[in-house]
Design a protein around this motif. Structure first.
Motif, mmCIF file in Angstrom:
data_model
loop_
_atom_site.group_PDB
_atom_site.id
_atom_site.type_symbol
_atom_site.label_atom_id
_atom_site.label_comp_id
_atom_site.label_asym_id
_atom_site.label_seq_id
_atom_site.Cartn_x
_atom_site.Cartn_y
_atom_site.Cartn_z
ATOM 1 N N GLU A 4 0.858 -0.996 -0.066
ATOM 2 C CA GLU A 4 0.076 0.091 -0.274
ATOM 3 C C GLU A 4 1.048 1.321 -0.070
ATOM 4 O O GLU A 4 1.892 1.263 0.842
ATOM 5 C CB GLU A 4 -0.848 0.086 1.272
ATOM 6 C CG GLU A 4 -1.853 -1.025 1.399
ATOM 7 C CD GLU A 4 -2.516 -0.827 2.682
ATOM 8 O OE1 GLU A 4 -2.958 0.366 3.242
ATOM 9 O OE2 GLU A 4 -2.619 -1.820 3.548
ATOM 10 N N LYS A 5 0.489 2.206 -0.721
ATOM 11 C CA LYS A 5 1.115 3.643 -0.877
ATOM 12 C C LYS A 5 0.491 4.569 0.429
ATOM 13 O O LYS A 5 -0.700 4.802 0.229
ATOM 14 C CB LYS A 5 1.174 4.155 -1.962
ATOM 15 C CG LYS A 5 2.033 5.440 -1.896
ATOM 16 C CD LYS A 5 1.747 6.145 -3.367
ATOM 17 C CE LYS A 5 2.636 7.467 -3.503
ATOM 18 N NZ LYS A 5 3.027 8.176 -2.097
ATOM 19 N N LEU A 6 1.362 4.553 1.484
ATOM 20 C CA LEU A 6 0.683 5.412 2.606
ATOM 21 C C LEU A 6 0.535 6.897 2.498
ATOM 22 O O LEU A 6 1.286 7.511 1.723
ATOM 23 C CB LEU A 6 1.544 5.287 3.782
ATOM 24 C CG LEU A 6 1.577 3.885 4.340
ATOM 25 C CD1 LEU A 6 2.624 3.961 5.389
ATOM 26 C CD2 LEU A 6 0.226 3.381 4.905
ATOM 27 N N LYS A 7 -0.782 7.456 2.766
ATOM 28 C CA LYS A 7 -0.974 8.745 2.309
ATOM 29 C C LYS A 7 -0.290 9.733 3.319
ATOM 30 O O LYS A 7 -0.278 9.310 4.419
ATOM 31 C CB LYS A 7 -2.454 9.035 2.262
ATOM 32 C CG LYS A 7 -3.158 8.619 0.904
ATOM 33 C CD LYS A 7 -4.772 8.714 0.979
ATOM 34 C CE LYS A 7 -5.227 8.079 -0.127
ATOM 35 N NZ LYS A 7 -6.702 7.577 0.196
ATOM 36 N N TRP A 9 -0.392 13.553 5.635
ATOM 37 C CA TRP A 9 -1.658 13.884 6.262
ATOM 38 C C TRP A 9 -2.700 14.868 5.542
ATOM 39 O O TRP A 9 -3.678 14.794 5.756
ATOM 40 C CB TRP A 9 -1.221 14.473 7.705
ATOM 41 C CG TRP A 9 -0.597 15.704 7.618
ATOM 42 C CD1 TRP A 9 0.999 15.999 7.512
ATOM 43 C CD2 TRP A 9 -1.153 17.072 7.447
ATOM 44 N NE1 TRP A 9 1.198 17.281 7.518
ATOM 45 C CE2 TRP A 9 -0.175 18.039 7.359
ATOM 46 C CE3 TRP A 9 -2.349 17.674 7.689
ATOM 47 C CZ2 TRP A 9 -0.265 19.310 7.314
ATOM 48 C CZ3 TRP A 9 -2.552 18.804 7.575
ATOM 49 C CH2 TRP A 9 -1.409 19.961 7.328
ATOM 50 N N LEU A 12 -5.543 13.300 3.657
ATOM 51 C CA LEU A 12 -6.634 12.692 4.195
ATOM 52 C C LEU A 12 -7.993 13.322 4.111
ATOM 53 O O LEU A 12 -8.002 14.775 4.421
ATOM 54 C CB LEU A 12 -6.320 12.324 5.634
ATOM 55 C CG LEU A 12 -4.995 11.291 5.576
ATOM 56 C CD1 LEU A 12 -4.412 11.432 7.184
ATOM 57 C CD2 LEU A 12 -5.266 9.984 5.111
ATOM 58 N N PRO A 13 -9.084 12.768 4.060
ATOM 59 C CA PRO A 13 -10.512 13.292 4.334
ATOM 60 C C PRO A 13 -10.758 13.836 5.659
ATOM 61 O O PRO A 13 -10.188 13.371 6.623
ATOM 62 C CB PRO A 13 -11.551 12.067 4.003
ATOM 63 C CG PRO A 13 -10.749 11.262 2.909
ATOM 64 C CD PRO A 13 -9.312 11.299 3.755
ATOM 65 N N THR A 27 -6.912 -2.550 1.066
ATOM 66 C CA THR A 27 -6.074 -2.356 2.339
ATOM 67 C C THR A 27 -6.103 -3.810 2.955
ATOM 68 O O THR A 27 -7.018 -4.584 2.899
ATOM 69 C CB THR A 27 -6.908 -1.567 3.544
ATOM 70 O OG1 THR A 27 -7.301 -0.241 2.676
ATOM 71 C CG2 THR A 27 -6.007 -1.064 4.616
ATOM 72 N N GLN A 28 -4.894 -4.148 3.325
ATOM 73 C CA GLN A 28 -4.601 -5.373 3.827
ATOM 74 C C GLN A 28 -4.749 -5.325 5.484
ATOM 75 O O GLN A 28 -4.128 -4.828 6.178
ATOM 76 C CB GLN A 28 -2.760 -5.468 3.917
ATOM 77 C CG GLN A 28 -2.409 -5.681 2.300
ATOM 78 C CD GLN A 28 -0.996 -5.934 2.266
ATOM 79 O OE1 GLN A 28 -0.200 -6.124 3.246
ATOM 80 N NE2 GLN A 28 -0.392 -5.649 1.075
ATOM 81 N N THR A 29 -6.223 -5.862 5.486
ATOM 82 C CA THR A 29 -6.584 -5.861 6.975
ATOM 83 C C THR A 29 -6.480 -6.803 7.689
ATOM 84 O O THR A 29 -6.853 -6.937 8.952
ATOM 85 C CB THR A 29 -8.141 -5.528 6.879
ATOM 86 O OG1 THR A 29 -8.869 -6.606 6.088
ATOM 87 C CG2 THR A 29 -8.535 -4.110 6.237
ATOM 88 N N ASP A 31 -3.191 -8.668 8.018
ATOM 89 C CA ASP A 31 -1.705 -9.235 7.744
ATOM 90 C C ASP A 31 -1.018 -8.976 9.171
ATOM 91 O O ASP A 31 0.068 -9.410 9.211
ATOM 92 C CB ASP A 31 -1.016 -8.257 6.955
ATOM 93 C CG ASP A 31 -1.171 -6.917 7.304
ATOM 94 O OD1 ASP A 31 -1.778 -6.467 8.159
ATOM 95 O OD2 ASP A 31 -0.363 -6.075 6.641
#
Lengths: 99, 386
Positions: A4-7, A9, A12-13, A27-29, A31
């Motif tokens: 995953e590419k982390l966003k 801050w 973010l919404p 999303t790897q929920t 792991d």
């Protein structure tokens, strides 16, 4: 699955909201679990009871046949093992260390 | 009374939802507002909850649903809400909460001090403190504009001193309903949950990889707040003649000795200043209206001209190096080239009176500090038997 590419801050919404519903597939929920679910193709009868009962849609099915486990989303809750009717069971929880 | 002033503002605002559990000394707000609901003067869905925890939870749900929402509490009630206060600010919900400040147990005490809201000072809410009934009314109206501003979207609390303001009978200028309605405008919700065509998820969990990024993102509303509070205070002033800023200076232009204080006591300090001025003592007051976000620049600018400053905290230190207001003011002055000496007094806990004599004594001590350069005791109590 690609990493995953982390966003940042700023991206973010507001309020930590999730605006795109059903995005857990991205999303790897699952792991984090030290245990892992394994599937035995040789004993499986493809009755799909595991698929019906899985709360996380982690039993992968194609053309009405089980083809494997989505280990990135499986939480290893064991419900599928419980409902599996074959003897021996076609689904088994093993320790990550063994795997 | 201050409570009625807030209730009257609520009637004019006509929120979609008010969820509350009455607690002294803000009970009168809930009582008066419940009467407006019963008499059909408002369209509000009034939810009489079984606890303050439920009241704030209902407010969070209603605000996430897209409503204009308000609650009222104080003291133990606020403490009971604590867990949900962070949910409201974390979800960036534009709630407004009126507080009649009251001491926290133990000993049980229903009278005024700031220990309740000071305990939640870092929960991500905007704090506005009101000196009297008029400010309670004015702040309640402005609070909705601040909270709902798209650049802020952060919950706002409006505090008044328990009994000193909540039950003080004073003259109140009530603006016409039309003016208030026009001023606050239509509520435009951001991502309302009741918009079923555009579903969103509120309150998702974060692992360590995102929590800090979300907390940084939350801060944007607080960072944008001072500009919005100032602009709305001016806009309100243009309509009513009563202007509001982050702080209020009283006879600070030529002062050498200043007191910094919030809420009702500012009124007493103004009285003491007028008397001292007649005696030739150039006393001044810096009243903090917006405690969160703390207006450090305005405080530093205002106090940098003085020689000695006393910060009056209506809240104990809890083992800190002074009261919460004192810590903020002293830190704000740290970058100044020649900062004034700053001392701290704890006063008025649990409704203890602060007669003018004690305020005058503070100014006399400030004059002495300025004259001798000797600060003496850093943190002390005012009007304490010992």
């Amino acid at each position: 699955m690609k990493k995953e590419k982390l966003k940042k801050w700023q991206e973010l919404p507001i309020g930590g909201l999730i605006l795109d519903m059903g995005n857990s597939s991205e999303t790897q929920t699952g792991d984090w679990n030290p245990n892992r679910l394994v599937w035995n193709e040789d004993t499986c009868t493809h009755c799909l009871l595991c698929w019906i009962n899985c709360p996380d849609a982690s039993i992968k099915v194609e053309d009405s046949k089980v083809i494997g486990i989505d280990n990135y989303h499986c939480k290893v809750c064991g419900i599928c093992v419980e409902v599996c009717p074959t003897k021996p069971k076609s689904l088994e929880i093993i320790s990550e260390e063994v795997a | 009374m201050g409570d009625d002033a807030i209730a009257e503002a609520m009637r004019q605002i006509n929120p979609h939802v008010v969820a509350a559990y009455p607690i002294t000394p803000s009970t009168q707000v809930v009582e008066a507002f419940a009467r407006f609901v019963a008499d059909g003067l408002v369209d509000t869905e009034f939810v009489a909850t079984e606890s303050e925890h439920s009241a704030m939870s209902a407010c969070v749900g209603a605000a996430a649903g897209g409503g204009r929402v308000m609650t009222v509490t104080g003291s133990q009630g606020l403490a009971y809400m604590f867990e949900v206060l962070g949910v409201a600010s974390g979800l960036r919900l534009p709630l407004v909460m009126a507080i009649a400040n009251r001491a926290l147990n133990s000993p049980l005490n229903i009278h005024g001090d700031h220990s309740d809201t000071m305990a939640m000072r870092d929960m991500g809410w905007i704090h506005l403190y009101s000196e009297n009934c008029q400010e309670a009314y004015d702040n309640t109206i402005q609070a909705f504009r601040i909270a709902e501003n798209p650049n802020v979207r952060t919950p706002v609390l409006v505090a008044i001193d328990g009994f000193q303001t909540s039950h003080m009978v004073e003259t109140l200028i009530v603006e016409p309903d039309k003016l208030v309605k026009k001023f606050i405008g239509e509520h435009i919700p951001s991502y309302p949950m009741l918009d079923i065509d555009n579903p969103v998820l509120y309150g998702a969990a974060d692992r360590p990889d995102y929590y800090m990024e979300h907390k940084r993102s939350q801060l944007v509303g607080i960072i944008n707040a001072p500009e919005v509070i100032t602009q709305i205070g001016k806009e309100y002033g243009d309509l009513t003649g009563r202007y509001y800023g982050l702080v209020e200076e009283y006879r600070m232009e030529d002062t050498e000795y200043a007191i910094v204080v919030m809420s009702a006591t500012a009124g007493s300090v103004k009285g003491a200043i007028d008397q001292l001025r007649e005696e030739g003592i150039a006393a001044g007051l810096l009243k903090i209206r917006a405690f969160r976000p703390f207006p450090a620049d305005e405080v530093a600018k205002s106090l940098s001209r003085t020689k000695s400053v006393a910060v009056l905290d209506r809240c104990g230190t809890g083992g800190a190096q002074g009261g919460p207001l004192f810590l903020e003011v002293r830190t704000a002055l740290y970058e100044e080239k020649s900062p004034p000496q700053v001392i701290n007094y704890i006063y008025g806990l649990g409704g203890k009176d602060l007669p003018l004599k004690h305020i005058k004594d503070v100014y006399l001590r400030l004059r002495e500090i300025a004259r001798t350069g000797e600060r003496g005791k850093l943190v002390d109590f005012l009007n304490l038997r010992e």
